[in-house]
Design a protein around this motif. Sequence first.
Motif, PDB file in Angstrom:
ATOM      1  N   GLY A 295     -24.838  11.649  -9.224  1.00 27.57           N
ATOM      2  CA  GLY A 295     -25.482  10.638 -10.037  1.00 27.57           C
ATOM      3  C   GLY A 295     -25.329   9.245  -9.456  1.00 27.57           C
ATOM      4  O   GLY A 295     -24.642   9.034  -8.455  1.00 27.57           O
ATOM      5  N   ARG A 296     -25.947   8.262 -10.131  1.00 21.54           N
ATOM      6  CA  ARG A 296     -25.971   6.899  -9.587  1.00 21.54           C
ATOM      7  C   ARG A 296     -24.581   6.306  -9.423  1.00 21.54           C
ATOM      8  O   ARG A 296     -24.286   5.682  -8.407  1.00 21.54           O
ATOM      9  CB  ARG A 296     -26.817   5.999 -10.493  1.00 21.54           C
ATOM     10  N   ALA A 297     -23.735   6.491 -10.415  1.00 27.52           N
ATOM     11  CA  ALA A 297     -22.384   5.923 -10.334  1.00 27.52           C
ATOM     12  C   ALA A 297     -21.604   6.541  -9.182  1.00 27.52           C
ATOM     13  O   ALA A 297     -20.915   5.844  -8.425  1.00 27.52           O
ATOM     14  CB  ALA A 297     -21.642   6.135 -11.651  1.00 27.52           C
ATOM     15  N   LYS A 298     -21.736   7.864  -9.023  1.00 28.68           N
ATOM     16  CA  LYS A 298     -21.028   8.545  -7.950  1.00 28.68           C
ATOM     17  C   LYS A 298     -21.585   8.139  -6.589  1.00 28.68           C
ATOM     18  O   LYS A 298     -20.832   7.981  -5.623  1.00 28.68           O
ATOM     19  CB  LYS A 298     -21.131  10.051  -8.139  1.00 28.68           C
ATOM     20  N   GLN A 299     -22.901   7.965  -6.507  1.00 28.44           N
ATOM     21  CA  GLN A 299     -23.492   7.541  -5.243  1.00 28.44           C
ATOM     22  C   GLN A 299     -22.990   6.157  -4.845  1.00 28.44           C
ATOM     23  O   GLN A 299     -22.646   5.920  -3.684  1.00 28.44           O
ATOM     24  CB  GLN A 299     -25.017   7.528  -5.367  1.00 28.44           C
ATOM     25  N   LEU A 300     -22.975   5.240  -5.798  1.00 24.94           N
ATOM     26  CA  LEU A 300     -22.491   3.888  -5.509  1.00 24.94           C
ATOM     27  C   LEU A 300     -21.032   3.914  -5.081  1.00 24.94           C
ATOM     28  O   LEU A 300     -20.637   3.244  -4.114  1.00 24.94           O
ATOM     29  CB  LEU A 300     -22.677   3.003  -6.738  1.00 24.94           C
ATOM     30  N   ALA A 301     -20.214   4.707  -5.786  1.00 25.68           N
ATOM     31  CA  ALA A 301     -18.798   4.803  -5.430  1.00 25.68           C
ATOM     32  C   ALA A 301     -18.632   5.380  -4.026  1.00 25.68           C
ATOM     33  O   ALA A 301     -17.778   4.930  -3.252  1.00 25.68           O
ATOM     34  CB  ALA A 301     -18.069   5.677  -6.448  1.00 25.68           C
ATOM     35  N   GLY A 302     -19.463   6.355  -3.690  1.00 22.07           N
ATOM     36  CA  GLY A 302     -19.382   6.954  -2.364  1.00 22.07           C
ATOM     37  C   GLY A 302     -19.693   5.968  -1.264  1.00 22.07           C
ATOM     38  O   GLY A 302     -18.995   5.911  -0.239  1.00 22.07           O
TER      39      GLY A 302
ATOM     40  N   ALA B  11     -24.991  17.527   8.613  1.00 21.72           N
ATOM     41  CA  ALA B  11     -23.981  17.815   7.592  1.00 21.72           C
ATOM     42  C   ALA B  11     -23.070  16.594   7.459  1.00 21.72           C
ATOM     43  O   ALA B  11     -22.857  15.866   8.422  1.00 21.72           O
ATOM     44  CB  ALA B  11     -23.162  19.049   7.967  1.00 21.72           C
ATOM     45  N   GLY B  12     -22.564  16.406   6.261  1.00 17.98           N
ATOM     46  CA  GLY B  12     -21.654  15.286   6.016  1.00 17.98           C
ATOM     47  C   GLY B  12     -22.267  14.133   5.253  1.00 17.98           C
ATOM     48  O   GLY B  12     -21.548  13.289   4.716  1.00 17.98           O
ATOM     49  N   ALA B  13     -23.597  14.064   5.200  1.00 21.57           N
ATOM     50  CA  ALA B  13     -24.232  12.939   4.504  1.00 21.57           C
ATOM     51  C   ALA B  13     -23.831  12.888   3.036  1.00 21.57           C
ATOM     52  O   ALA B  13     -23.702  11.804   2.453  1.00 21.57           O
ATOM     53  CB  ALA B  13     -25.752  13.032   4.627  1.00 21.57           C
ATOM     54  N   ARG B  14     -23.612  14.059   2.441  1.00 16.49           N
ATOM     55  CA  ARG B  14     -23.214  14.090   1.028  1.00 16.49           C
ATOM     56  C   ARG B  14     -21.803  13.563   0.816  1.00 16.49           C
ATOM     57  O   ARG B  14     -21.401  13.279  -0.308  1.00 16.49           O
ATOM     58  CB  ARG B  14     -23.359  15.510   0.469  1.00 16.49           C
ATOM     59  N   ARG B  15     -21.041  13.443   1.900  1.00 13.17           N
ATOM     60  CA  ARG B  15     -19.717  12.820   1.782  1.00 13.17           C
ATOM     61  C   ARG B  15     -19.839  11.310   1.609  1.00 13.17           C
ATOM     62  O   ARG B  15     -18.900  10.648   1.173  1.00 13.17           O
ATOM     63  CB  ARG B  15     -18.890  13.123   3.038  1.00 13.17           C
ATOM     64  N   ILE B  16     -20.994  10.764   1.988  1.00 14.87           N
ATOM     65  CA  ILE B  16     -21.235   9.329   1.781  1.00 14.87           C
ATOM     66  C   ILE B  16     -21.836   9.091   0.411  1.00 14.87           C
ATOM     67  O   ILE B  16     -21.364   8.259  -0.362  1.00 14.87           O
ATOM     68  CB  ILE B  16     -22.165   8.765   2.875  1.00 14.87           C
ATOM     69  N   THR B  17     -22.909   9.807   0.102  1.00 11.40           N
ATOM     70  CA  THR B  17     -23.562   9.598  -1.192  1.00 11.40           C
ATOM     71  C   THR B  17     -24.144  10.906  -1.708  1.00 11.40           C
ATOM     72  O   THR B  17     -24.861  11.604  -0.991  1.00 11.40           O
ATOM     73  CB  THR B  17     -24.661   8.523  -1.086  1.00 11.40           C
ATOM     74  N   SER B  18     -23.812  11.226  -2.960  1.00  9.31           N
ATOM     75  CA  SER B  18     -24.318  12.431  -3.611  1.00  9.31           C
ATOM     76  C   SER B  18     -24.096  12.278  -5.116  1.00  9.31           C
ATOM     77  O   SER B  18     -23.358  11.405  -5.569  1.00  9.31           O
ATOM     78  CB  SER B  18     -23.600  13.689  -3.103  1.00  9.31           C
TER      79      SER B  18
END
Length: 234
Positions: free
Chosen positions: A159-166, A150-157
């Motif tokens: 769309g692409r822009a949101k994943q990069l920002a994360g 658990a917690g991996a989605r706090r790093i990246t989740s």
Amino acid sequence: MLSRLAAHVVPFFGRLTVTSDPGARVEPGSILVVNHTSLADPALVLAALRRRLAVEPVLLATSGLWRIPVLGRALTREGHVPVHRGSAHAAAALDHAAVALASGRHVMLYAEGRIPPRRDAAENAPEMFRTGLARLARATGAPVVPIGQAGARRITSGGRAKQLAGVLTAPVRRPGLHVHIGAPLRLPDDVAAATALAHGAVTEAWRTAAGALGEPAALGGGGPAASRGARRRG
């Protein structure tokens, strides 16, 4: 290389903690099955396994990673197994995994077969499992170790822009990350029953991991519906 790299990089992006069930162990030639939520979670689990149990598994991963020049060569050199989803070569991944298990290596796979298409960063129970895990365990007799993260989605989740920002902001935010390693299972020969049993065990491991982070562990997946879906999708 991947496990060592993950062990060094993951602490830079968040605060990783690891727990395990009493009696949790990873015998040579074990199958490690993990819930899949994010592009970041393989790194979390590899780092946790190396830290807690000094285990560096063979990873079954999407074949697209092998098209990345430097990474692809490294994956091949270390014996990781590409999964050609939706093709006539998909079943070959299980054959390669069986060879790795017979040699005493550990094999780590994602029985859900995909990352759930969600845009929020919340935790959610594992999706229905495909049947490849049960078929591999039946063919090899290998024990199965359920792992929840658990917690991996706090790093990246998302769309692409949101994943990069994360990814860019994680070193500043340093989110909590948790991996829980369950006690090993021996799956029954019946594929549907084995799939349902493994799904339930991974779901419980995930609940423990989510609870360690104070995340609400949403219900969902599991039970007879999961095994029926797995038979259709396997």
